[in-house]
Design an enzyme around this catalytic site. Sequence first.
Site, PDB file in Angstrom:
ATOM      1  N   TYR A   1      30.370  38.717  40.522  1.00 13.45           N
ATOM      2  CA  TYR A   1      30.821  38.807  41.902  1.00 13.45           C
ATOM      3  C   TYR A   1      30.982  37.433  42.551  1.00 13.45           C
ATOM      4  O   TYR A   1      31.801  37.260  43.445  1.00 13.45           O
ATOM      5  CB  TYR A   1      29.806  39.612  42.732  1.00 13.45           C
ATOM      6  CG  TYR A   1      30.020  41.098  42.731  1.00 13.45           C
ATOM      7  CD1 TYR A   1      30.020  41.814  41.546  1.00 13.45           C
ATOM      8  CD2 TYR A   1      30.191  41.786  43.926  1.00 13.45           C
ATOM      9  CE1 TYR A   1      30.185  43.185  41.553  1.00 13.45           C
ATOM     10  CE2 TYR A   1      30.358  43.159  43.939  1.00 13.45           C
ATOM     11  CZ  TYR A   1      30.355  43.855  42.751  1.00 13.45           C
ATOM     12  OH  TYR A   1      30.517  45.213  42.765  1.00 13.45           O
TER      13      TYR A   1
ATOM     14  N   LYS B   1      24.018  43.122  28.441  1.00 14.12           N
ATOM     15  CA  LYS B   1      24.992  43.249  27.342  1.00 14.12           C
ATOM     16  C   LYS B   1      24.778  42.032  26.440  1.00 14.12           C
ATOM     17  O   LYS B   1      25.692  41.223  26.211  1.00 14.12           O
ATOM     18  CB  LYS B   1      26.406  43.312  27.947  1.00 14.12           C
ATOM     19  CG  LYS B   1      27.489  43.720  26.980  1.00 14.12           C
ATOM     20  CD  LYS B   1      27.485  45.192  26.623  1.00 14.12           C
ATOM     21  CE  LYS B   1      28.514  45.461  25.529  1.00 14.12           C
ATOM     22  NZ  LYS B   1      28.448  46.835  25.000  1.00 14.12           N
TER      23      LYS B   1
ATOM     24  N   ASP C   1      26.135  49.987  28.200  1.00 15.03           N
ATOM     25  CA  ASP C   1      26.881  51.193  27.816  1.00 15.03           C
ATOM     26  C   ASP C   1      25.917  52.304  27.379  1.00 15.03           C
ATOM     27  O   ASP C   1      26.062  53.464  27.762  1.00 15.03           O
ATOM     28  CB  ASP C   1      27.924  50.889  26.717  1.00 15.03           C
ATOM     29  CG  ASP C   1      27.370  50.060  25.572  1.00 15.03           C
ATOM     30  OD1 ASP C   1      26.217  49.573  25.669  1.00 15.03           O
ATOM     31  OD2 ASP C   1      28.082  49.889  24.557  1.00 15.03           O
TER      32      ASP C   1
ATOM     33  N   ASP D   1      26.109  47.743  40.150  1.00 15.13           N
ATOM     34  CA  ASP D   1      27.087  48.413  41.020  1.00 15.13           C
ATOM     35  C   ASP D   1      27.513  49.724  40.368  1.00 15.13           C
ATOM     36  O   ASP D   1      27.505  50.791  40.994  1.00 15.13           O
ATOM     37  CB  ASP D   1      28.299  47.489  41.226  1.00 15.13           C
ATOM     38  CG  ASP D   1      29.346  48.127  42.123  1.00 15.13           C
ATOM     39  OD1 ASP D   1      28.962  48.726  43.145  1.00 15.13           O
ATOM     40  OD2 ASP D   1      30.543  48.039  41.790  1.00 15.13           O
TER      41      ASP D   1
ATOM     42  N   ASP E   1      26.049  53.848  41.191  1.00 15.60           N
ATOM     43  CA  ASP E   1      26.942  54.939  41.591  1.00 15.60           C
ATOM     44  C   ASP E   1      26.746  56.134  40.665  1.00 15.60           C
ATOM     45  O   ASP E   1      26.683  57.282  41.112  1.00 15.60           O
ATOM     46  CB  ASP E   1      28.411  54.494  41.530  1.00 15.60           C
ATOM     47  CG  ASP E   1      28.934  54.066  42.894  1.00 15.60           C
ATOM     48  OD1 ASP E   1      28.111  53.613  43.716  1.00 15.60           O
ATOM     49  OD2 ASP E   1      30.150  54.182  43.131  1.00 15.60           O
TER      50      ASP E   1
HETATM   51  C1  IPM Z   1      28.360  48.515  46.959  1.00 18.42           C
HETATM   52  C2  IPM Z   1      29.824  48.395  47.204  1.00 18.42           C
HETATM   53  C3  IPM Z   1      30.164  46.922  47.341  1.00 18.42           C
HETATM   54  C4  IPM Z   1      29.833  46.257  46.036  1.00 18.42           C
HETATM   55  C5  IPM Z   1      31.609  46.630  47.770  1.00 18.42           C
HETATM   56  C6  IPM Z   1      31.967  47.361  49.043  1.00 18.42           C
HETATM   57  C7  IPM Z   1      31.872  45.171  47.886  1.00 18.42           C
HETATM   58  O1  IPM Z   1      30.548  49.019  46.192  1.00 18.42           O
HETATM   59  O2  IPM Z   1      27.569  48.140  47.845  1.00 18.42           O
HETATM   60  O3  IPM Z   1      27.970  48.966  45.886  1.00 18.42           O
HETATM   61  O4  IPM Z   1      30.623  46.298  45.088  1.00 18.42           O
HETATM   62  O5  IPM Z   1      28.751  45.684  45.938  1.00 18.42           O
HETATM   63 MN    MN Z   2      29.341  49.979  44.682  1.00 17.36          MN
END
Ligand code: IPM
Ligand code: MN
Length: 372
Positions: A143, A193, A226, A250, A254
Site C-alpha cells: 500500500y 508468502k 493462499d 485486507d 473481508d
Molecule cells: C479497508 C478498505 C481500505 C483498504 C480502502 C478503502 C482504502 O478496503 O479498510 O479494508 O484497502 O485498506
Molecule cells: Mn478492505
Amino acid sequence: MSTTKKIFLLPGDGIGHEVMPAMRKVIDWFQSSGRTNFEISEGLIGGSSYDAYGIPLTDRTLEQAKVSDAILLACIGGPKWDSLPFSLRPERGILGIRKEMGLFANLRPAVVFDALVNASSLKPEIIKGLDVMIVRELIGGLYFGEPRGIENSLDGRRGFNTMTYTEFEVERVARVAFELARKRRKRICSVDKANVLESSIVWRETITALHMTEYSDVELSHMYVDACAMHLTSAPQDFDVIVTENMFGDILSDLASTLTGSIGMLPSASYGETGSSGRRPVIYEPVHGSAPDIAGKGIANPLAMILSFSMMMRYSFAMNENANLVERAVQNVLKAGVRTCDIIEKDQTPVTTNVMADSVVKELQHLAQISD
Ligand code: IPM
Ligand code: MN
C-alpha cells in the site's frame, strides 16, 4: 467522570451518512443520561471532503483527529468519485489519516453472534461460536512501498508497486498480536508468502525471533496466504489470532468477516503508538464499506457502527460497564428478532436503520431501569 474525552466523528460517504446519525442516537442516550460526558465534534473525510474542499483529507480534519482522544469513522468511497485522479480519490483520505497518525495495527474481529448463526453461508456447525481476530499491518507493505507509479515503457504503460517490510515494522505489529493472543486462546498464526516474497522472509524470521525471545508461552504457526484463505473457509475455528501484512490482511479480513454472515455487525480498531502526551491514537470503524448499492435508502445495518462506539468506550476509556450495556442491548434486540435486511431470516420483516438504532436505545433504557 474525571476528564472530558474528546471524540471526533467522521461519517465519510455512502451509508456513513445513515449509520453515523443512527449511532449518534446511542451516544445521545449516554450523554443525556449522564453516563458519559464526551466532547463531540464532527468532520469530513473521503468523497464528502472532496465535494466540500476539493481534497479527500484536509489539514483541518487531520489536526482535529490528532487532538482527539478517539475517532469514530464510518466508511468512505463510492462510484461518484471513481473517475477522479488517484490522489483525490476518497481512499486517499483514509490511507492518509492512517499514515499521518501512524496507525500501524488494525484489529479486525470476525465473530459469529449466536442469534445470527444461520446468516452465514457456511454450515452452522462450522461457524458457531467463531471468534477470530485478524491483526493487519496497516501502514506498510504494498500500500505504501516506494518506488511506485505508472511510467511509459516499450510494452505500453507500466504500473509498479513495492512490497517492503523492515524488522521494526514487523516487530511492532507482531507485538500487538502476541499481546492479544495472550489475553485470548494463546494461539497465533502468522500469514505470509515466504515461498515467493523476500518481504515475507523478513516477516517470518522476525516473528519467529520475537516469539522465541519474548512470547514462547503463545503457540505460533506460519501459513502461506493462499492456504490461509482455504483454511479460513473450511475450518475457521482452528484460528485464534492471525497476524499478517497490509494487503493480505485486507483480503483475508473481508473473507473472514463475510464468513460470519454479519459483516454489518463487526467493529474494528486501528492503533498507533502511545505518544509523549500519554494519548494513543486510534480510529474505531465498522469493518463494512460504504455500500453504494444501498446508500440513501435508510436500510443499512447500524450495529457495526454502534458496536464501534462500545469498543471505543471499552478500549480507549475503560468504560466497561457502558460497553457491556451496549453489547447486551444489541444482543437482546437481535434475540427479539429485530433485523435489518442484511441479517434477515425467513419470516422476519426487515427494519430500517433508524428503527434498529431506536430499538437499541429503547433496550438501553430498559436495561438501565432494571439495574437501578
Ligand atoms: C479497508 C478498505 C481500505 C483498504 C480502502 C478503502 C482504502 O478496503 O479498510 O479494508 O484497502 O485498506
Ligand atoms: Mn478492505
